[in-house]
Scaffold this motif. Structure first.
Motif, PDB file in Angstrom:
ATOM      1  N   HIS A   1      -4.970  14.606 -10.763  1.00 60.27           N
ATOM      2  CA  HIS A   1      -6.005  14.022 -11.608  1.00 60.27           C
ATOM      3  C   HIS A   1      -6.369  12.587 -11.253  1.00 60.27           C
ATOM      4  CE1 HIS A   1      -5.572  17.446 -14.214  1.00 60.27           C
ATOM      5  NE2 HIS A   1      -4.309  17.168 -14.438  1.00 60.27           N
ATOM      6  N   PHE A   2      -5.748  12.020 -10.241  1.00 60.71           N
ATOM      7  CA  PHE A   2      -5.946  10.607  -9.956  1.00 60.71           C
ATOM      8  C   PHE A   2      -6.492  10.413  -8.546  1.00 60.71           C
ATOM      9  CE2 PHE A   2      -2.583  11.003 -13.055  1.00 60.71           C
ATOM     10  CZ  PHE A   2      -2.974  10.109 -14.036  1.00 60.71           C
ATOM     11  N   LEU A   3      -7.555   9.641  -8.440  1.00 57.46           N
ATOM     12  CA  LEU A   3      -8.086   9.280  -7.136  1.00 57.46           C
ATOM     13  C   LEU A   3      -7.411   7.982  -6.717  1.00 57.46           C
ATOM     14  CD1 LEU A   3     -10.013   9.457  -4.733  1.00 57.46           C
ATOM     15  CD2 LEU A   3     -11.753   8.354  -6.159  1.00 57.46           C
ATOM     16  N   PHE A   4      -6.722   8.040  -5.608  1.00 58.68           N
ATOM     17  CA  PHE A   4      -6.028   6.890  -5.046  1.00 58.68           C
ATOM     18  C   PHE A   4      -6.914   6.343  -3.930  1.00 58.68           C
ATOM     19  CE2 PHE A   4      -3.367   5.057  -1.772  1.00 58.68           C
ATOM     20  CZ  PHE A   4      -2.460   4.295  -2.483  1.00 58.68           C
ATOM     21  N   ALA A   5      -7.391   5.119  -4.077  1.00 59.79           N
ATOM     22  CA  ALA A   5      -8.309   4.538  -3.103  1.00 59.79           C
ATOM     23  C   ALA A   5      -7.766   3.208  -2.612  1.00 59.79           C
ATOM     24  CB  ALA A   5      -9.681   4.339  -3.738  1.00 59.79           C
ATOM     25  N   GLU A   6      -7.644   3.086  -1.312  1.00 60.74           N
ATOM     26  CA  GLU A   6      -7.217   1.822  -0.728  1.00 60.74           C
ATOM     27  C   GLU A   6      -8.333   0.801  -0.889  1.00 60.74           C
ATOM     28  OE1 GLU A   6      -6.153  -0.021   3.602  1.00 60.74           O
ATOM     29  OE2 GLU A   6      -5.550   2.036   3.212  1.00 60.74           O
ATOM     30  N   LEU A   7      -7.988  -0.427  -1.195  1.00 64.78           N
ATOM     31  CA  LEU A   7      -8.980  -1.473  -1.402  1.00 64.78           C
ATOM     32  C   LEU A   7      -9.267  -2.284  -0.148  1.00 64.78           C
ATOM     33  CD1 LEU A   7      -7.962  -2.824  -4.920  1.00 64.78           C
ATOM     34  CD2 LEU A   7      -9.764  -1.203  -4.330  1.00 64.78           C
ATOM     35  N   SER A   8      -8.627  -1.956   0.953  1.00 63.36           N
ATOM     36  CA  SER A   8      -8.815  -2.723   2.180  1.00 63.36           C
ATOM     37  C   SER A   8     -10.270  -2.687   2.630  1.00 63.36           C
ATOM     38  CB  SER A   8      -7.939  -2.146   3.295  1.00 63.36           C
ATOM     39  OG  SER A   8      -8.299  -2.718   4.529  1.00 63.36           O
ATOM     40  N   ALA A   9     -10.826  -3.839   2.936  1.00 62.14           N
ATOM     41  CA  ALA A   9     -12.194  -3.915   3.451  1.00 62.14           C
ATOM     42  C   ALA A   9     -12.281  -3.359   4.863  1.00 62.14           C
ATOM     43  CB  ALA A   9     -12.671  -5.364   3.428  1.00 62.14           C
ATOM     44  N   LEU A  10     -11.150  -3.125   5.487  1.00 63.95           N
ATOM     45  CA  LEU A  10     -11.134  -2.610   6.851  1.00 63.95           C
ATOM     46  C   LEU A  10     -11.079  -1.084   6.915  1.00 63.95           C
ATOM     47  CD1 LEU A  10      -8.593  -5.143   8.408  1.00 63.95           C
ATOM     48  CD2 LEU A  10     -11.098  -5.234   8.437  1.00 63.95           C
ATOM     49  N   LEU A  11     -10.986  -0.419   5.779  1.00 59.61           N
ATOM     50  CA  LEU A  11     -10.816   1.029   5.780  1.00 59.61           C
ATOM     51  C   LEU A  11     -11.911   1.735   6.564  1.00 59.61           C
ATOM     52  CD1 LEU A  11      -9.307   3.550   4.859  1.00 59.61           C
ATOM     53  CD2 LEU A  11     -10.705   3.528   2.799  1.00 59.61           C
TER      54      LEU A  11
ATOM     55  N   HIS B   1       1.175   1.025   1.156  1.00 58.59           N
ATOM     56  CA  HIS B   1       1.527  -0.390   1.208  1.00 58.59           C
ATOM     57  C   HIS B   1       0.340  -1.328   1.091  1.00 58.59           C
ATOM     58  CE1 HIS B   1       0.287   0.003   5.396  1.00 58.59           C
ATOM     59  NE2 HIS B   1       1.117   1.026   5.475  1.00 58.59           N
ATOM     60  N   SER B   2      -0.866  -0.832   1.159  1.00 58.19           N
ATOM     61  CA  SER B   2      -2.034  -1.704   1.039  1.00 58.19           C
ATOM     62  C   SER B   2      -2.394  -1.886  -0.428  1.00 58.19           C
ATOM     63  CB  SER B   2      -3.220  -1.082   1.768  1.00 58.19           C
ATOM     64  OG  SER B   2      -2.990  -1.049   3.148  1.00 58.19           O
ATOM     65  N   PRO B   3      -3.215  -2.883  -0.732  1.00 54.38           N
ATOM     66  CA  PRO B   3      -3.744  -2.958  -2.093  1.00 54.38           C
ATOM     67  C   PRO B   3      -4.553  -1.697  -2.386  1.00 54.38           C
ATOM     68  CG  PRO B   3      -4.201  -4.971  -0.872  1.00 54.38           C
ATOM     69  CD  PRO B   3      -3.665  -3.977   0.105  1.00 54.38           C
ATOM     70  N   TYR B   4      -4.434  -1.165  -3.578  1.00 54.94           N
ATOM     71  CA  TYR B   4      -5.104   0.083  -3.899  1.00 54.94           C
ATOM     72  C   TYR B   4      -5.533   0.097  -5.353  1.00 54.94           C
ATOM     73  CZ  TYR B   4      -0.411   1.096  -5.624  1.00 54.94           C
ATOM     74  OH  TYR B   4       0.794   1.025  -6.268  1.00 54.94           O
ATOM     75  N   ALA B   5      -6.394   1.040  -5.657  1.00 48.73           N
ATOM     76  CA  ALA B   5      -6.817   1.286  -7.035  1.00 48.73           C
ATOM     77  C   ALA B   5      -6.557   2.749  -7.341  1.00 48.73           C
ATOM     78  CB  ALA B   5      -8.300   0.974  -7.205  1.00 48.73           C
ATOM     79  N   ILE B   6      -6.281   3.026  -8.592  1.00 50.21           N
ATOM     80  CA  ILE B   6      -6.075   4.397  -9.042  1.00 50.21           C
ATOM     81  C   ILE B   6      -7.124   4.682 -10.116  1.00 50.21           C
ATOM     82  CG2 ILE B   6      -4.490   6.004 -10.163  1.00 50.21           C
ATOM     83  CD1 ILE B   6      -2.194   4.246  -8.999  1.00 50.21           C
ATOM     84  N   ILE B   7      -7.949   5.691  -9.873  1.00 49.98           N
ATOM     85  CA  ILE B   7      -8.986   6.076 -10.821  1.00 49.98           C
ATOM     86  C   ILE B   7      -8.575   7.386 -11.463  1.00 49.98           C
ATOM     87  CG2 ILE B   7     -11.409   6.765 -11.068  1.00 49.98           C
ATOM     88  CD1 ILE B   7     -11.991   5.008  -8.562  1.00 49.98           C
ATOM     89  N   ASP B   8      -8.465   7.396 -12.776  1.00 48.23           N
ATOM     90  CA  ASP B   8      -8.113   8.601 -13.517  1.00 48.23           C
ATOM     91  C   ASP B   8      -9.367   9.471 -13.601  1.00 48.23           C
ATOM     92  OD1 ASP B   8      -7.530  10.547 -15.443  1.00 48.23           O
ATOM     93  OD2 ASP B   8      -6.260   9.207 -16.599  1.00 48.23           O
ATOM     94  N   LEU B   9      -9.368  10.585 -12.896  1.00 50.52           N
ATOM     95  CA  LEU B   9     -10.549  11.437 -12.840  1.00 50.52           C
ATOM     96  C   LEU B   9     -10.846  12.118 -14.177  1.00 50.52           C
ATOM     97  CD1 LEU B   9     -10.097  12.995  -9.288  1.00 50.52           C
ATOM     98  CD2 LEU B   9     -11.593  11.112  -9.994  1.00 50.52           C
ATOM     99  N   ARG B  10      -9.825  12.312 -15.006  1.00 47.04           N
ATOM    100  CA  ARG B  10     -10.069  12.865 -16.351  1.00 47.04           C
ATOM    101  C   ARG B  10     -10.866  11.882 -17.183  1.00 47.04           C
ATOM    102  NH1 ARG B  10      -4.630  13.108 -18.503  1.00 47.04           N
ATOM    103  NH2 ARG B  10      -4.673  11.214 -17.308  1.00 47.04           N
ATOM    104  N   GLN B  11     -10.497  10.603 -17.103  1.00 49.94           N
ATOM    105  CA  GLN B  11     -11.225   9.569 -17.840  1.00 49.94           C
ATOM    106  C   GLN B  11     -12.645   9.427 -17.297  1.00 49.94           C
ATOM    107  OE1 GLN B  11     -10.333   8.034 -20.516  1.00 49.94           O
ATOM    108  NE2 GLN B  11      -8.226   8.714 -20.606  1.00 49.94           N
ATOM    109  N   PHE B  12     -12.777   9.482 -15.986  1.00 49.40           N
ATOM    110  CA  PHE B  12     -14.098   9.409 -15.363  1.00 49.40           C
ATOM    111  C   PHE B  12     -14.994  10.532 -15.872  1.00 49.40           C
ATOM    112  CE2 PHE B  12     -16.681  11.235 -11.880  1.00 49.40           C
ATOM    113  CZ  PHE B  12     -17.666  10.264 -11.822  1.00 49.40           C
ATOM    114  N   LEU B  13     -14.490  11.767 -15.819  1.00 54.29           N
ATOM    115  CA  LEU B  13     -15.287  12.905 -16.276  1.00 54.29           C
ATOM    116  C   LEU B  13     -15.574  12.832 -17.772  1.00 54.29           C
ATOM    117  CD1 LEU B  13     -13.667  15.753 -14.179  1.00 54.29           C
ATOM    118  CD2 LEU B  13     -16.041  14.973 -14.036  1.00 54.29           C
ATOM    119  N   GLY B  14     -14.600  12.384 -18.549  1.00 51.42           N
ATOM    120  CA  GLY B  14     -14.809  12.234 -19.990  1.00 51.42           C
ATOM    121  C   GLY B  14     -15.908  11.232 -20.294  1.00 51.42           C
ATOM    122  N   GLY B  15     -15.907  10.111 -19.574  1.00 50.28           N
ATOM    123  CA  GLY B  15     -16.949   9.102 -19.757  1.00 50.28           C
ATOM    124  C   GLY B  15     -18.315   9.617 -19.350  1.00 50.28           C
TER     125      GLY B  15
END
Length: 198
Positions: A109-119, A152-166
């Motif tokens: 249920h969670f989207l794990f996205a690296e925050l690196s500008a180099l991705l 190991h990089s800075p990352y964000a976690i987006i709860d896809l259930r919350q996203f869909l609910g919104g």
């Protein structure tokens, strides 16, 4: 179910609680995505109104989630395009998981996205390591005292259930549609998305 450009604009501005004075700037963000050809298949040319389906609404919605966590529009779109099928399949599974008690507890249920500008500069075959859809267990491992050195990089976690609910709440508020009809239609989209993935 289809959405007009105005409905897309209103749904997203409602979801992100955009102030009236900032609606023109917000509209500019959507227009910028359109100029970049995102999402694909929508830009019909001059004189023909754009028609958005669940696919396009959810992809644009995810692009705005990326903007919320500090990504640029160009980087957000580049990343989403590279992992579009994974994202749509993951969202479809979350939509259908609501009916399966075991999936609610153990599903991804969670989207794990690296925050690196180099991705976006990295080799494409390594993107899957930085952008994943994770389960509760995966999140617990990442956040445990031992940690998980794969992330190991800075990352964000987006709860896809919350996203869909919104998104769902904003659709109901903006479009004035029947809750059951919208729920049935997105489940139909999710079933088709997953059957096409096989």
């Amino acid at each position: 179910m289809e959405f007009t450009y105005k409905e897309i604009h209103d749904i997203l501005s409602h979801k992100h609680n955009i102030a009236s004075a900032s609606l023109t700037a917000f509209r500019g963000r959507i227009k910028h995505m359109q100029r970049l050809g995102f999402p694909s298949g929508v830009n019909t040319g001059k004189g023909r109104p754009a028609c958005y389906t669940w696919r396009e609404l959810l992809l644009i919605g995810l692009a705005f989630e990326y903007l919320e966590i500090g990504s640029t529009p160009d980087r957000s779109i580049a990343e989403i395009i590279k992992i579009e099928n994974m994202l749509l399949d993951g969202l479809a599974r979350v939509v259908l998981a609501a009916e399966q008690a075991d999936e609610i507890e153990h599903g991804n249920h969670f989207l794990f996205a690296e925050l690196s500008a180099l991705l976006t500069l990295r080799a494409e075959d390594r993107w899957h390591q930085q952008c994943k859809i994770l389960s509760f267990g995966d999140i617990q491992q990442i956040l445990s005292a031992e940690g998980n050195d794969a992330y190991h990089s800075p990352y964000a976690i987006i709860d896809l259930r919350q996203f869909l609910g919104g998104m769902f709440s904003s659709i109901l508020a903006v479009c004035g549609l029947n809750n059951q009809i919208v729920a049935q239609d997105i489940k139909l989209w999710a079933s088709r998305q997953l059957s096409n993935a096989l």
